[in-house]
Design an enzyme around this catalytic site. Structure first.
Site, PDB file in Angstrom:
ATOM      1  N   THR A 122       0.702  -1.152   0.021  1.00 31.83           N
ATOM      2  CA  THR A 122      -0.125  -0.015   0.227  1.00 31.83           C
ATOM      3  C   THR A 122       0.734   1.324  -0.093  1.00 31.83           C
ATOM      4  O   THR A 122       1.545   1.362   0.855  1.00 31.83           O
ATOM      5  CB  THR A 122      -0.941  -0.267   1.288  1.00 31.83           C
ATOM      6  N   CYS A 263      -3.073  -1.915   9.044  1.00 27.07           N
ATOM      7  CA  CYS A 263      -3.399  -1.254   7.720  1.00 27.07           C
ATOM      8  C   CYS A 263      -4.397   0.034   8.226  1.00 27.07           C
ATOM      9  O   CYS A 263      -3.898   1.149   7.900  1.00 27.07           O
ATOM     10  CB  CYS A 263      -4.353  -1.982   6.778  1.00 27.07           C
TER      11      CYS A 263
HETATM   12  P1  NAD Z   1       4.900  -7.526   6.819  1.00 26.32           P
HETATM   13  O1  NAD Z   1       5.599  -6.619   7.902  1.00 26.32           O
HETATM   14  O2  NAD Z   1       4.296  -8.856   7.325  1.00 26.32           O
HETATM   15  O3  NAD Z   1       5.808  -8.274   5.714  1.00 26.32           O
HETATM   16  C1  NAD Z   1       7.038  -7.425   4.928  1.00 26.32           C
HETATM   17  C2  NAD Z   1       8.060  -8.372   4.589  1.00 26.32           C
HETATM   18  O4  NAD Z   1       9.045  -7.654   3.498  1.00 26.32           O
HETATM   19  C3  NAD Z   1       9.012  -8.505   5.928  1.00 26.32           C
HETATM   20  O5  NAD Z   1       8.950 -10.046   5.943  1.00 26.32           O
HETATM   21  C4  NAD Z   1      10.316  -7.771   5.586  1.00 26.32           C
HETATM   22  O6  NAD Z   1      11.533  -8.573   6.177  1.00 26.32           O
HETATM   23  C5  NAD Z   1      10.168  -7.827   4.173  1.00 26.32           C
HETATM   24  N1  NAD Z   1      11.074  -6.863   3.463  1.00 26.32           N
HETATM   25  C6  NAD Z   1      11.216  -5.745   3.696  1.00 26.32           C
HETATM   26  N2  NAD Z   1      12.270  -5.182   2.852  1.00 26.32           N
HETATM   27  C7  NAD Z   1      12.589  -6.206   2.028  1.00 26.32           C
HETATM   28  C8  NAD Z   1      13.498  -6.204   0.993  1.00 26.32           C
HETATM   29  N3  NAD Z   1      14.141  -5.053   0.461  1.00 26.32           N
HETATM   30  N4  NAD Z   1      13.704  -7.361   0.247  1.00 26.32           N
HETATM   31  C9  NAD Z   1      13.024  -8.372   0.634  1.00 26.32           C
HETATM   32  N5  NAD Z   1      12.064  -8.413   1.674  1.00 26.32           N
HETATM   33  C10 NAD Z   1      11.961  -7.347   2.318  1.00 26.32           C
HETATM   34  O7  NAD Z   1       3.774  -6.542   6.035  1.00 26.32           O
HETATM   35  P2  NAD Z   1       2.552  -7.057   5.401  1.00 26.32           P
HETATM   36  O8  NAD Z   1       1.527  -7.082   6.402  1.00 26.32           O
HETATM   37  O9  NAD Z   1       2.627  -8.180   4.576  1.00 26.32           O
HETATM   38  O10 NAD Z   1       2.305  -5.783   4.502  1.00 26.32           O
HETATM   39  C11 NAD Z   1       2.988  -5.497   3.138  1.00 26.32           C
HETATM   40  C12 NAD Z   1       2.410  -4.500   2.457  1.00 26.32           C
HETATM   41  O11 NAD Z   1       0.845  -4.855   2.115  1.00 26.32           O
HETATM   42  C13 NAD Z   1       2.336  -3.345   3.301  1.00 26.32           C
HETATM   43  O12 NAD Z   1       2.235  -2.154   2.540  1.00 26.32           O
HETATM   44  C14 NAD Z   1       0.596  -3.367   3.649  1.00 26.32           C
HETATM   45  O13 NAD Z   1       0.126  -1.951   3.987  1.00 26.32           O
HETATM   46  C15 NAD Z   1       0.118  -4.126   2.498  1.00 26.32           C
HETATM   47  N6  NAD Z   1      -1.221  -4.814   2.915  1.00 26.32           N
HETATM   48  C16 NAD Z   1      -1.245  -5.491   3.963  1.00 26.32           C
HETATM   49  C17 NAD Z   1      -2.391  -6.108   4.370  1.00 26.32           C
HETATM   50  C18 NAD Z   1      -2.570  -6.818   5.652  1.00 26.32           C
HETATM   51  O14 NAD Z   1      -3.655  -7.244   5.831  1.00 26.32           O
HETATM   52  N7  NAD Z   1      -1.491  -7.217   6.424  1.00 26.32           N
HETATM   53  C19 NAD Z   1      -3.371  -6.152   3.510  1.00 26.32           C
HETATM   54  C20 NAD Z   1      -3.577  -5.190   2.433  1.00 26.32           C
HETATM   55  C21 NAD Z   1      -2.301  -4.619   2.280  1.00 26.32           C
END
Ligand code: NAD
Length: 447
Positions: A122, A263
């Site tokens: 996002t 979120c």
């Molecule tokens: P999260 O923190 O669970 O996962 C993110 C992952 O990315 C982590 O494991 C981190 O180690 C990894 N990471 C960071 N930088 C990196 C890089 N350069 N190379 C490789 N790995 C890297 O986050 P999430 O909850 O999965 O959310 C991710 C995105 O999706 C956010 O922008 C969030 O707003 C969006 N989103 C989340 C949800 C939800 O329900 N969690 C729903 C829709 C959208």
């Protein structure tokens, strides 16, 4: 198709596993070595219903692999998704885009041949332009198209949401990406998921507008609940009465302790900042953020009042810590502010959560943990239901009360009814429902 997912968290891992299940060849990349080695050993680092089986089936079939080595995974991919975190930036509440930009630079250095780079994280409107600029600057010869494909899955129902989405939004500025993205999602045509193509900036904004609208809806009914409490009306009936209007809809009208999670809090705040930056203030969203922030701590005061105004030295049992059921995610959970407010007032906290205790230990201090709801109640002066896990929906209220020292039960999710709680010997408080009156949900003559 060969797909690489950068970031293997809640979104990256679920999306990667689902794409593999569609038959694509998927590599999930993460910087976190512990996470990747756990995944390679078949262990799932998060709790999400159905995910363990999905990952293991697709890993066994050879369609889903895990690595910390980004470069070869990007070099061999036709489509690279960015699914890294975009938390609130410390200090000003803007989305912290450093992980997205770092991933973009890493992709640029590794990419070979025509590749579609898709931002699934996002991100604020305009981020796709910046991702494209970073890639072109880092590697001027890269043949890359940058697309926005925001994710709408909900934790706790993530696989179902991913496989049966209400819509798939794809924002692009270069037509070469249209066919590629259609191929990525082709397996979902059978489910008749509408694929909506827009401009890239529009797609980015759709995600924030959606989350802000839902957060506003929750906040609206929460404020209505306060008014119901002061006027003797019943918020559940109000919610039903307005929700049956097709223009309003009944979802996201459950009054409670305020929204939390990974979120809504960060996305509403980031949208407010974007509005201010573009001189288009979003006053409704600003009010939503403010009202919700105040509400979480106000829940602490509500509990203290229910317990007679003084909780110093008293033991308060908390049922549920995660921001909603069926996840272990503790990010911005209302329980954090509630527990803090009660601890500040001198209470001792004992808690149980079916899946969230390990994550809770990282964000809340000085809690004693029990093995189940009855263990929480044991000798407690008051009990608070914070998260409506199904394990808390059919509790033996008489047994709970018998285990306790006091008689206060604060139900912040309106799971129980006043009459049944009182019959079990509780002094019962809930959200937006009149005390002492019939709390049955209103019926409709035609039913
Ligand atoms: P999260 O923190 O669970 O996962 C993110 C992952 O990315 C982590 O494991 C981190 O180690 C990894 N990471 C960071 N930088 C990196 C890089 N350069 N190379 C490789 N790995 C890297 O986050 P999430 O909850 O999965 O959310 C991710 C995105 O999706 C956010 O922008 C969030 O707003 C969006 N989103 C989340 C949800 C939800 O329900 N969690 C729903 C829709 C959208």
């Amino acid at each position: 198709m060969r797909i690489t997912m950068i970031g293997s968290g809640y979104v990256g891992l679920v999306s990667g596993a689902c794409f593999a299940d569609f038959g694509h060849d998927v590599t999930c990349v993460d910087l976190n070595e512990q996470k990747i080695s756990a995944l390679k050993n078949g262990q799932i680092p998060i709790f999400e219903p159905g995910l363990e089986a999905l990952v293991s089936e697709n890993a066994k079939a050879g369609r889903l692999t895990f690595t910390t080595d980004l470069a070869p995974a990007v070099a061999s991919a036709e489509v690279v998704f960015i699914g890294v975190g975009t938390p609130s930036r410390r200090g000003d509440g803007h989305a912290d885009l450093s992980y997205v930009y770092a991933a973009a630079a890493d992709i640029a250095r590794a990419v070979t041949g025509f590749t579609v780079v898709v931002t699934k994280s996002t991100v604020p409107v305009g981020t796709g332009d910046e991702v494209e600029r970073i890639i072109r600057e880092t590697n001027p010869s890269a043949d890359v198209v940058v697309v926005s494909n925001p994710e709408f899955l909900r934790e706790g129902a993530a696989i179902e949401d991913f496989k049966k989405p209400d819509r798939i939004v794809i924002g692009l500025e270069d037509e070469r990406a249209r066919e590629v993205m259609s191929d990525v999602y082709r397996p979902l045509y059978l489910n008749q998921a509408p694929l909506m193509f827009t401009g890239r900036r529009t797609a980015e904004l759709i995600k924030y507008a959606g989350n802000a609208f839902l957060a506003m809806k929750i906040t609206f009914i929460n404020e209505m609940a306060d008014l119901c409490e002061r006027t003797g009306a019943n918020v559940q009936d109000v919610a039903r009465g307005i929700g049956l209007d097709g223009r309003i809809g009944s979802k996201f009208l459950n009054a409670g302790p305020g929204y939390g999670g990974s979120c809504f809090p960060k996305d509403t705040l980031a949208l407010v900042k974007t509005g201010q930056d573009y001189d288009a203030p979003l006053r409704l969203v600003e009010a939503t953020v403010e009202v919700n922030d105040r509400r979480k701590r106000a829940m602490g005061r509500k509990i203290i009042t229910a317990m007679g105004g003084n909780v110093r030295g008293k033991t308060i049992g908390i049922l549920g810590l995660t921001f909603k059921p069926n996840t272990d995610d503790m990010r911005d959970a209302p329980s954090i502010a509630i527990v803090q407010a009660l601890q500040d007032a001198g209470a001792k906290i004992r808690a149980f959560d079916p899946e969230g205790i390990e994550m809770a230990k990282q964000v809340i201090n000085n809690i004693e943990y029990a093995d189940d709801a009855y263990g929480v109640a044991n000798g407690a002066d008051g009990l608070v239901l914070v998260t409506e896990w199904s394990a808390f929906r059919g509790l033996d209220l008489k047994r709970l009360r018998a285990a306790m020292n006091g008689d206060t039960f604060v139900d912040l999710r309106n799971v129980y009814r006043q009459k049944e709680a009182e019959a079990a010997g509780f002094s019962y408080t809930s959200i937006g429902r009149p005390t002492g009156a019939d709390q049955s949900v209103g019926t409709i003559a035609a039913e």
